[in-house]
Design an enzyme around this catalytic site. Structure first.
Site, PDB file in Angstrom:
ATOM      1  N   HIS A  13      35.068  51.286  43.458  1.00 15.44           N
ATOM      2  CA  HIS A  13      36.162  50.462  42.892  1.00 15.44           C
ATOM      3  C   HIS A  13      36.461  49.347  43.887  1.00 15.44           C
ATOM      4  O   HIS A  13      37.053  49.594  44.937  1.00 15.44           O
ATOM      5  CB  HIS A  13      37.420  51.302  42.650  1.00 15.44           C
ATOM      6  CG  HIS A  13      38.557  50.515  42.054  1.00 15.44           C
ATOM      7  ND1 HIS A  13      39.229  50.932  40.925  1.00 15.44           N
ATOM      8  CD2 HIS A  13      39.142  49.353  42.420  1.00 15.44           C
ATOM      9  CE1 HIS A  13      40.171  50.045  40.633  1.00 15.44           C
ATOM     10  NE2 HIS A  13      40.150  49.076  41.538  1.00 15.44           N
ATOM     11  N   HIS A  15      37.433  44.952  44.404  1.00 19.12           N
ATOM     12  CA  HIS A  15      37.775  43.611  43.903  1.00 19.12           C
ATOM     13  C   HIS A  15      37.100  42.573  44.797  1.00 19.12           C
ATOM     14  O   HIS A  15      37.384  42.527  45.999  1.00 19.12           O
ATOM     15  CB  HIS A  15      39.292  43.398  43.931  1.00 19.12           C
ATOM     16  CG  HIS A  15      40.024  44.344  43.032  1.00 19.12           C
ATOM     17  ND1 HIS A  15      40.298  44.063  41.715  1.00 19.12           N
ATOM     18  CD2 HIS A  15      40.498  45.592  43.250  1.00 19.12           C
ATOM     19  CE1 HIS A  15      40.925  45.087  41.160  1.00 19.12           C
ATOM     20  NE2 HIS A  15      41.057  46.035  42.077  1.00 19.12           N
ATOM     21  N   LEU A  16      36.232  41.762  44.205  1.00 21.95           N
ATOM     22  CA  LEU A  16      35.550  40.726  44.995  1.00 21.95           C
ATOM     23  C   LEU A  16      36.055  39.326  44.710  1.00 21.95           C
ATOM     24  O   LEU A  16      35.699  38.391  45.421  1.00 21.95           O
ATOM     25  CB  LEU A  16      34.034  40.768  44.748  1.00 21.95           C
ATOM     26  CG  LEU A  16      33.259  41.909  45.400  1.00 21.95           C
ATOM     27  CD1 LEU A  16      31.773  41.807  45.041  1.00 21.95           C
ATOM     28  CD2 LEU A  16      33.434  41.934  46.913  1.00 21.95           C
ATOM     29  N   ASN A  41      38.829  42.011  36.832  1.00 18.09           N
ATOM     30  CA  ASN A  41      40.126  41.342  36.581  1.00 18.09           C
ATOM     31  C   ASN A  41      40.202  39.960  37.230  1.00 18.09           C
ATOM     32  O   ASN A  41      41.095  39.661  38.003  1.00 18.09           O
ATOM     33  CB  ASN A  41      41.306  42.229  37.019  1.00 18.09           C
ATOM     34  CG  ASN A  41      41.344  42.515  38.510  1.00 18.09           C
ATOM     35  OD1 ASN A  41      40.303  42.533  39.175  1.00 18.09           O
ATOM     36  ND2 ASN A  41      42.532  42.741  39.058  1.00 18.09           N
ATOM     37  N   LYS A  99      36.285  48.906  32.054  1.00 19.32           N
ATOM     38  CA  LYS A  99      37.565  49.114  32.732  1.00 19.32           C
ATOM     39  C   LYS A  99      38.723  48.943  31.761  1.00 19.32           C
ATOM     40  O   LYS A  99      38.822  47.929  31.072  1.00 19.32           O
ATOM     41  CB  LYS A  99      37.690  48.081  33.863  1.00 19.32           C
ATOM     42  CG  LYS A  99      39.040  48.043  34.526  1.00 19.32           C
ATOM     43  CD  LYS A  99      39.230  49.218  35.458  1.00 19.32           C
ATOM     44  CE  LYS A  99      40.659  49.254  35.982  1.00 19.32           C
ATOM     45  NZ  LYS A  99      40.757  49.434  37.401  1.00 19.32           N
ATOM     46  N   HIS A 136      42.788  52.426  34.915  1.00 19.39           N
ATOM     47  CA  HIS A 136      43.965  52.198  35.767  1.00 19.39           C
ATOM     48  C   HIS A 136      45.065  53.058  35.155  1.00 19.39           C
ATOM     49  O   HIS A 136      45.636  52.711  34.130  1.00 19.39           O
ATOM     50  CB  HIS A 136      44.372  50.720  35.797  1.00 19.39           C
ATOM     51  CG  HIS A 136      45.527  50.483  36.716  1.00 19.39           C
ATOM     52  ND1 HIS A 136      45.397  49.874  37.940  1.00 19.39           N
ATOM     53  CD2 HIS A 136      46.835  50.833  36.616  1.00 19.39           C
ATOM     54  CE1 HIS A 136      46.572  49.848  38.553  1.00 19.39           C
ATOM     55  NE2 HIS A 136      47.464  50.425  37.760  1.00 19.39           N
ATOM     56  N   HIS A 174      41.677  55.320  41.676  1.00 15.00           N
ATOM     57  CA  HIS A 174      42.682  55.267  42.746  1.00 15.00           C
ATOM     58  C   HIS A 174      43.856  56.210  42.494  1.00 15.00           C
ATOM     59  O   HIS A 174      45.005  55.784  42.375  1.00 15.00           O
ATOM     60  CB  HIS A 174      43.161  53.827  42.998  1.00 15.00           C
ATOM     61  CG  HIS A 174      43.410  52.986  41.773  1.00 15.00           C
ATOM     62  ND1 HIS A 174      44.228  53.383  40.753  1.00 15.00           N
ATOM     63  CD2 HIS A 174      42.947  51.755  41.428  1.00 15.00           C
ATOM     64  CE1 HIS A 174      44.247  52.434  39.830  1.00 15.00           C
ATOM     65  NE2 HIS A 174      43.479  51.443  40.220  1.00 15.00           N
ATOM     66  N   LEU A 219      48.985  48.735  44.007  1.00 16.43           N
ATOM     67  CA  LEU A 219      49.228  49.526  42.799  1.00 16.43           C
ATOM     68  C   LEU A 219      48.019  50.393  42.513  1.00 16.43           C
ATOM     69  O   LEU A 219      46.896  49.915  42.654  1.00 16.43           O
ATOM     70  CB  LEU A 219      49.507  48.605  41.605  1.00 16.43           C
ATOM     71  CG  LEU A 219      50.887  47.928  41.651  1.00 16.43           C
ATOM     72  CD1 LEU A 219      50.999  46.878  40.560  1.00 16.43           C
ATOM     73  CD2 LEU A 219      52.015  48.952  41.530  1.00 16.43           C
ATOM     74  N   ASP A 247      39.303  50.281  46.242  1.00 15.68           N
ATOM     75  CA  ASP A 247      40.287  49.371  45.642  1.00 15.68           C
ATOM     76  C   ASP A 247      40.679  48.279  46.640  1.00 15.68           C
ATOM     77  O   ASP A 247      41.809  47.793  46.627  1.00 15.68           O
ATOM     78  CB  ASP A 247      41.525  50.135  45.153  1.00 15.68           C
ATOM     79  CG  ASP A 247      42.373  49.299  44.194  1.00 15.68           C
ATOM     80  OD1 ASP A 247      41.875  48.268  43.711  1.00 15.68           O
ATOM     81  OD2 ASP A 247      43.518  49.691  43.944  1.00 15.68           O
ATOM     82  N   HIS A 251      44.251  39.475  48.798  1.00 17.56           N
ATOM     83  CA  HIS A 251      45.135  38.371  48.399  1.00 17.56           C
ATOM     84  C   HIS A 251      45.388  37.593  49.681  1.00 17.56           C
ATOM     85  O   HIS A 251      45.517  38.202  50.752  1.00 17.56           O
ATOM     86  CB  HIS A 251      46.478  38.890  47.867  1.00 17.56           C
ATOM     87  CG  HIS A 251      46.366  39.654  46.575  1.00 17.56           C
ATOM     88  ND1 HIS A 251      46.330  39.041  45.351  1.00 17.56           N
ATOM     89  CD2 HIS A 251      46.289  40.976  46.330  1.00 17.56           C
ATOM     90  CE1 HIS A 251      46.232  39.955  44.399  1.00 17.56           C
ATOM     91  NE2 HIS A 251      46.198  41.145  44.971  1.00 17.56           N
ATOM     92  N   ALA A 263      50.194  42.767  44.735  1.00 20.46           N
ATOM     93  CA  ALA A 263      49.793  44.134  45.058  1.00 20.46           C
ATOM     94  C   ALA A 263      48.337  44.161  45.487  1.00 20.46           C
ATOM     95  O   ALA A 263      47.490  43.548  44.833  1.00 20.46           O
ATOM     96  CB  ALA A 263      49.987  45.021  43.837  1.00 20.46           C
TER      97      ALA A 263
HETATM   98  C1  NCD Z   1      44.506  45.061  42.362  1.00 16.39           C
HETATM   99  C2  NCD Z   1      44.234  43.561  42.467  1.00 16.39           C
HETATM  100  O1  NCD Z   1      44.830  42.905  43.316  1.00 16.39           O
HETATM  101  O2  NCD Z   1      43.408  43.057  41.698  1.00 16.39           O
HETATM  102  N1  NCD Z   1      45.694  45.367  43.113  1.00 16.39           N
HETATM  103  C3  NCD Z   1      46.033  46.566  43.620  1.00 16.39           C
HETATM  104  O3  NCD Z   1      47.149  46.716  44.107  1.00 16.39           O
HETATM  105  N2  NCD Z   1      45.186  47.576  43.593  1.00 16.39           N
HETATM  106  C4  NCD Z   1      44.600  45.454  40.952  1.00 16.39           C
HETATM  107  C5  NCD Z   1      44.478  46.938  40.735  1.00 16.39           C
HETATM  108  O4  NCD Z   1      43.418  47.527  40.922  1.00 16.39           O
HETATM  109  O5  NCD Z   1      45.481  47.543  40.362  1.00 16.39           O
HETATM  110 ZN    ZN Z   2      41.791  47.883  41.758  1.00 14.71          ZN
END
Ligand code: NCD
Ligand code: ZN
Length: 345
Positions: A13, A15-16, A41, A99, A136, A174, A219, A247, A251, A263
């Protein structure tokens, strides 16, 4: 034990993002991980097979010279998703999961699902072809306390979906509660659960006591200590249903340190060192390989990686405090304790 060689791990899991952020943070994952399940996302989200193929190409183009890393693509489930497009994307080998974000649950989830009946044909197709659904697991009802949203999701959404769709393979992503650990244990091998690095390390006090710590806000939000302990027990239990999904969610600092902060914890850089420390603290370093490198491929029905990663214990390791990307600086997760495990390829 002061030296440990494990099969090269995967991140189930991740995020790139895209553009300058992707370029800046991809090396952090590719350094230690062979593959990752890539979250869809983006803005706009990765909804179709065609969009997933284009995103995959952008990821591969952003890899540093010589890096070997395989992005495992996912599709973002919407109420307009076409079951035939999902099936074709899975059949071609491009897409490894779909997802589901409940609409409004987290960052960039507005296109998520509001009425679960509207995605029934897609879920049925997925059950038929064995394509996993990544969830999620939080309800979004305003009257449900944020710390209860995962447990309520299990009763109101997850269990009904699974009962209504026999054979559907599901990943509870997660997980943050003992309720989720117990639910995962009550199910058969059609259910897996990922656990992040940070949820093994922090509880909600870390976020709120002594001043608000925006870099610990993610989150699902970290819960009370009893839940953290349940997650540690699950992750280090050796049970194949539990595996690593960091996860890691970058940011830029300006958006984390903000009146309405985003988050996400960014753990890609130091995850393997932190996990080694956690598994050592629990006295089960020998189970790290299962959690990080073996259980995930088994659930996803993929081969384990041929390469290895070596962890060597020594003087405290230092990791950069921030990764400087073209989009701005991203703060690396601070576990709050020294890390002694050096990671080498
Ligand atoms: C994730 C994100 O920033 O894309 N944020 C997070 O707090 N995990 C989104 C997600 O997986 O909930
Ligand atoms: Zn995530």
């Amino acid at each position: 034990m002061t030296k440990l060689t494990i099969r090269r791990p995967d991140d189930w899991h991740l995020h790139l993002r895209d553009g300058a952020m992707l370029q800046g943070i991809l090396p952090e994952t590719a350094r230690h991980f062979a593959r990752a399940i890539i979250m869809p996302n983006l803005v706009p989200p990765v909804v179709t097979g065609e969009q997933a193929a284009a995103y995959r190409d952008r990821i591969l183009a952003a890899l540093p010279e010589g890096a070997v890393f395989e992005p495992l693509m996912t599709l973002y489930l919407t109420e307009d998703t076409d079951p035939a497009d999902v099936a074709a994307a899975a059949e071609s080998g491009l897409v490894k999961a779909v997802k589901l974000y409940p609409a409004g649950a987290t960052t960039n989830s507005h296109s998520g699902v509001r009425d679960f009946d509207n995605v029934r044909p897609v879920l049925e197709k997925m059950a038929e072809i064995g394509l996993p659904l990544c969830l999620h697991g939080e309800v979004t009802d305003s009257d449900v306390d944020i710390f209860d949203r995962e447990a309520v999701f299990i009763d109101r959404v997850l269990d009904p979906i699974r009962r209504a769709t026999p054979g559907l393979r599901v990943v509870m992503e997660h997980i943050t509660t003992s309720d989720a650990v117990a639910y995962a244990r009550s199910a058969g091998d059609d259910l897996g659960a990922t656990i992040t690095t940070h949820h093994l390390v922090i509880n909600r006090n870390h976020i709120l006591v002594g001043g608000i710590k925006p870099h610990y806000y993610c989150l699902p939000v970290a819960k009370r200590e009893t839940h953290r302990l349940a997650l540690r027990e699950a992750a280090t239990s050796g049970e194949a249903r539990f595996f690593l999904g960091t996860d890691s969610a970058p940011h830029i600092d300006a958006l984390k340190e903000h009146a309405c902060g985003c988050a996400g914890c960014f753990t890609a850089t130091n995850t393997m060192s932190i996990l080694a420390e956690v598994f050592e603290q629990e006295g089960v370093l020998d189970r790290l390989e299962g959690f990080a490198s073996l259980h995930g491929p088994a659930f996803y029905r993929l081969p384990v990686n041929e390469g290895t990663l070596t962890l060597t214990k020594g003087e405290p390791v230092s990791y950069p405090e921030k990764i400087l990307t073209g989009a701005g600086p991203v703060t690396v997760f601070d576990p709050g304790f020294p890390l002694h495990w050096h990671v080498s390829n």
